[in-house]
Design an enzyme around this catalytic site. Structure first.
Site, PDB file in Angstrom:
ATOM      1  N   GLU A 305       0.782  -1.372  -0.115  1.00 23.94           N
ATOM      2  CA  GLU A 305       0.140  -0.009  -0.012  1.00 23.94           C
ATOM      3  C   GLU A 305       0.943   1.350  -0.145  1.00 23.94           C
ATOM      4  O   GLU A 305       0.557   2.143   0.895  1.00 23.94           O
ATOM      5  CB  GLU A 305      -1.014  -0.122   1.343  1.00 23.94           C
ATOM      6  CG  GLU A 305      -2.073  -1.266   1.105  1.00 23.94           C
ATOM      7  CD  GLU A 305      -2.844  -1.073   2.290  1.00 23.94           C
ATOM      8  OE1 GLU A 305      -2.688  -0.419   3.344  1.00 23.94           O
ATOM      9  OE2 GLU A 305      -4.106  -1.715   1.995  1.00 23.94           O
ATOM     10  N   ASP A 384      -8.935  -8.323   4.567  1.00 25.30           N
ATOM     11  CA  ASP A 384      -8.421  -7.246   5.304  1.00 25.30           C
ATOM     12  C   ASP A 384      -9.744  -6.969   6.280  1.00 25.30           C
ATOM     13  O   ASP A 384     -10.493  -6.122   6.170  1.00 25.30           O
ATOM     14  CB  ASP A 384      -8.373  -6.052   4.352  1.00 25.30           C
ATOM     15  CG  ASP A 384      -7.565  -4.810   5.089  1.00 25.30           C
ATOM     16  OD1 ASP A 384      -7.444  -4.903   6.275  1.00 25.30           O
ATOM     17  OD2 ASP A 384      -7.750  -3.434   4.348  1.00 25.30           O
ATOM     18  N   GLU A 412     -12.804  -1.220  11.748  1.00 27.50           N
ATOM     19  CA  GLU A 412     -12.774  -0.506  10.678  1.00 27.50           C
ATOM     20  C   GLU A 412     -13.873  -0.847   9.641  1.00 27.50           C
ATOM     21  O   GLU A 412     -14.348   0.054   8.852  1.00 27.50           O
ATOM     22  CB  GLU A 412     -11.473  -0.888   9.994  1.00 27.50           C
ATOM     23  CG  GLU A 412     -11.086   0.012   8.485  1.00 27.50           C
ATOM     24  CD  GLU A 412      -9.637  -0.526   8.124  1.00 27.50           C
ATOM     25  OE1 GLU A 412      -8.969  -1.095   8.755  1.00 27.50           O
ATOM     26  OE2 GLU A 412      -9.452  -0.078   6.760  1.00 27.50           O
TER      27      GLU A 412
END
Ligand code: GCV
Length: 843
Positions: A305, A384, A412
């Site tokens: 990332e 994720d 998240e």
């Protein structure tokens, strides 16, 4: 009808202030661990007993243990006999006749009642000082949850315990400027303005909280942008952080940027095999340990990332990890090298491309090449932290490497603490999952503990995301932090038992309270999965932005690889070996077989592994499309039930807590409807297949804003279309300045049956600003409220679509319903629809 306003920024204080209620009850004290589960107060109505606590040694941890026992036991009403704390050696010196096993492990404790010199004592014996501290907290936990420890004679060893996993860390993704990546509870307790904060009181309190559930390490900075944390000035500040946590046995760790030698060290390279780079890291480790002698180690995100990594020089993660490991090794430090390494520029047109494969493809070939003090830290699933994923196959693919599992306490992809989602049942499923490596029983928890594959270093790491807003913002979200610590200590614990233990300590010991809160916690993850992304589709949220509201196509047609591949005919990603990406083949054969065909794959993961037509029949007997419709309606219903269950606690629990969670759960129930409608309408439109129950595309009682008589309001398209009813809303933003000041209005003439109804107003709550709304019936205000919640996105969409329900409105045909919206700053009082529902209906 009372106004309902929510401020997710400020937790209890914010809600109470904004509701104009409970102001006198507001805690004005500093942020403390007592705001979490360390606040037990005599739950069993015990009479006050005398209290004597004696520490046999002078060590800081031992003194912490004694202080904590004095404080906690006093709150619990005293102790039936004097409490003595000490290490095994200290205890035997003071009480030679005690039978204390000589193999009490590091961090372990033994508790119990004993008689010495004719007197009864309660002994807290530690395998080491940290063990004493954990034993003290265990004694408090047992007392607070009603256990009569006078029944436990020390000799029986019935209260002996040691942690299953040596590494039990929290990771914080805090930035030096005080912001927190994926944090939902305010600003950093560690940093502000590029420096360590002056006031580290909350840090010490956090460490106390962590110690109470056996957590022994805390990595304080974001894995992204980590280079500035290794500058000399920052390291001096970090030494203060380490000192604040030290009395609680929590060791400081840091995320490091593998490019630091170049970014902050003045070198022209960060090649892990370059001698100058090696010397730089050695010198840096020396500098760190001179300041922080018990420094725990480094966490690394590299080649991922946008973070630079060894791939820049054609080197492997093992080269990078071993470079750091060599620098830390003389001091006993460890490197947690994250397996979250993948290419986020994948070609989405390539049916063989698969992000899920990346960790195993990269790290499995390196097994055996890592230094002994390197631990590969792998997220629980291959993507994720989605609402559901299969267990990462990498756990079975590193037989010669220490392994840690990374999970997320900060929610998240699971509702960002605005939604109640108790994640321990998910983590427990992963811990118990038997990978059948070498066709033997190899549950993940045993791999992490090192009992399988015989690796001495392993553990669990939770990305915690605590902030200054009551640690995690939502009081019930704290159950996740608690459960993480308990499971890292003992992965065999039952999540429902953990929930009960947490509830007794945090909310109250009233059996009805415990029963209700446990029920709510246990149903929260299944509910969330149902109304977001069932069948292994992943969360179906906005993956390139907020990770919060629904945005189904955001996963597709980009290189991030969180694809679900929904098209007109079917949905799901083919990860089989025979026809797909081959990911299923990364599991040991017995497990791989269970995923290779659609027929073998469990329903809850079907679409993670297979692309099937919408008419495909699940094992449950339902078609995939009907399951998508049904699960979303069921999930929204379950979210509504959470509100009712909580309501049953009114008057039985702390009133400010009750009000705060009531507001949060009502918001969640409304947002679950946003999710339900978005997903159901999207798949209904895409597949063209009707819902057997006739709900998709059919919304009786709904009056669209774009069909109303509008004053000032202008019709706007909402993106993605599924986030608004009919893909459209009305916004006051485009009204003339004077009209916007007066406000805009949408008006409908009611033509349904006469009766008593609830009316839901669906609007978009944007920041900054707090638009004001009024619902009027025949010109009389039935409710007014402000759109004050702090929600993601600056455009009207599913991140901020919010429901306000007004109950018990009498209507007859011809009545005029009117919503007035007054914009404020960037909040244009945007409106989606109103819905007239039978009174008593939660939907
Ligand atoms: C710290 C996800 C998150 C990122 C996070 C990353 C990681 O992609 O959205 O914010 O970055 O995971 O775990 O490294």
């Amino acid at each position: 009808m009372a106004q309902r306003k929510i401020d997710f920024r400020n937790g209890l204080a914010g809600v109470a202030l904004m509701m104009g209620l409970f102001v006198s009850a507001l805690p004005v004290a500093a942020q403390t661990a007592d705001q979490a589960w360390l606040r037990s107060s005599a739950p069993h109505g015990k009479a006050a007993l005398p209290l004597q606590v004696r520490a046999l040694g002078n060590g800081a941890l031992e003194q912490s243990a004694a202080r904590e026992l004095r404080l906690g036991m006093a709150r619990l009403g005293g102790a039936p006999s004097p409490i003595v704390v000490g290490t095994r050696e200290e205890m035997l010196k003071a009480f030679p006749s005690l039978a204390i096993p000589d193999d009490l492990e590091t961090d372990a404790y033994l508790l119990g009642w004993a008689r010495s010199h004719g007197r009864a004592i309660t002994a807290v014996v530690g395998g080491d000082e940290r063990g004493i501290l954990y034993g003290a907290f265990a004694l408090l936990r047992l007392s607070a949850t009603g256990e009569d420890f006078t029944r436990h004679n020390l000799n029986t060893n019935s209260l002996r315990s040691h942690p299953a996993l040596p590494i039990r860390w929290v990771d914080e993704w805090d930035n030096a400027d005080g912001s927190i990546e994926r944090g939902y509870a305010g600003r950093s307790i560690f940093f502000e303005g590029g420096k360590v904060r002056e006031d580290l009181g909350p840090v010490a309190e956090y460490a106390r909280l962590l110690a109470s559930v056996g957590i022994n390490g805390c990595n304080v900075n974001n894995v992204n942008n980590a280079a500035p944390f290794l500058t000399p000035a920052m390291l001096r500040g970090l030494a203060r952080v380490a000192s604040a946590m030290r009395p609680w046995g929590v060791r400081l760790a840091l995320s490091v940027d593998i490019a630091s030698p170049q970014k902050i060290g003045g070198l022209t390279t960060f090649d892990p095999l370059d001698p100058a780079v090696k010397a730089w890291w050695t010198a840096k480790a020396n500098e760190i340990y001179a300041l922080i002698p018990d420094f725990a180690g480094f966490t690394v995100k590299a080649d991922s990332e946008g973070q630079l990594g060894p791939a820049s020089f054609g080197r492997t993660p093992a080269d990078a990890a071993n470079l750091l490991a060599a620098a830390l090794q003389p001091y006993g430090g460890v490197v947690l090298y994250r397996a979250f390494v993948y290419n986020h520029h994948l070609d989405w047109r390539d049916p063989k491309a698969d992000r899920a494969r990346a960790a195993y493809d990269i790290f499995h070939p390196l097994d055996g090449k890592f230094a002994p003090n390197v631990i590969v830290q792998t997220k629980e699933g291959p993507i994720d932290f989605q609402a559901r994923e299969p267990v990462s196959p990498l756990f079975g693919g590193l037989a010669q490497t220490g392994q840690a599992m990374e999970i997320q306490v900060t929610q998240e992809y699971t509702g960002q603490q605005r939604h109640l989602v108790y994640l321990a049942p998910m983590w427990k499923q992963v811990l118990d999952f038997d990978l059948r490596a070498d066709s033997k029983s190899t549950p993940v928890k045993e791999i992490l503990a090192g009992t399988e594959f015989h690796r001495p270093l392993g553990g669990m790491v939770a990305v915690a995301g605590v902030g200054r807003d009551a640690w995690l913002g939502s009081p019930l979200a704290m159950a996740n932090l608690y459960a993480f610590g308990r499971l890292a200590w003992n992965p065999n614990l039952d999540p429902a038992e953990i929930a009960a233990e947490w509830t007794r300590q945090t909310i109250g010991a009233d059996p009805e309270v415990v029963r209700t809160v446990v029920k709510m916690l246990m149903q929260s993850w299944p509910a969330y999965e149902n109304y977001t992304g069932p069948l292994g589709m992943q969360t179906l949220t906005d993956i390139t932005g907020s990770h919060y509201g629904p945005n189904i196509e955001s996963s597709e047609n980009n290189g991030w690889g969180q694809w679900h591949r929904a098209d007109r005919e079917g949905v799901g990603m083919d990860r089989s070996v025979a026809t797909g990406t081959g990911y299923a083949g990364q599991y040991p054969p017995e497990v791989a077989k269970g995923y290779e065909t659609a027929a073998a794959t469990p329903d809850e993961l079907l679409l993670f592994f297979h692309h099937v037509p919408y008419a495909y029949r699940l094992r449950s007997g339902k078609t995939v499309i009907q399951h998508i419709y049904d699960s979303h309606y069921q999930g929204a219903q379950q979210a509504a039930q959470l509100v009712e269950e909580w309501a049953s606690l009114k008057g039985r629990i702390d009133a400010p807590l009750y009000e705060q969670m009531r507001a949060r759960l009502e918001y969640q129930a409304g947002h679950a409807i946003v999710w339900r409608n978005a997903i159901v309408e999207y798949f209904f439109k895409l597949s063209g297949i009707p819902d057997e129950q006739g709900r998709a595309g059919h919304h009786p009682g709904r009056l669209e804003a774009e069909d109303a008589r509008l004053t000032g309001y202008k019709i706007v398209e909402v993106t993605p279309w599924e986030d608004a009813s009919g893909g459209k809303a009305v916004s006051c933003a485009l009204a003339s300045e004077s009209a916007a000041q007066r406000g805009c209005a949408a008006e409908w003439t009611y033509s349904g049956q006469a009766g008593r109804f609830n009316i839901a107003v669906q609007y978009f709550d944007l920041q900054p600003g707090a638009a004001r709304f009024a619902l009027k019936v025949n010109g009389t205000a039935a409710a007014t409220w402000s759109a004050e919640a702090v929600l993601p996105s600056s455009r009207p969409n599913g991140d901020n679509s919010t429901r306000h329900t007004v109950q018990g409105i009498d209507l007859k045909p011809g009545d005029v319903l009117r919503v007035e919206g007054v914009p404020d700053q960037a909040d244009p009082a945007a409106l989606d629809y109103i819905e007239v529902m039978a009174a008593g209906s939660a939907q």
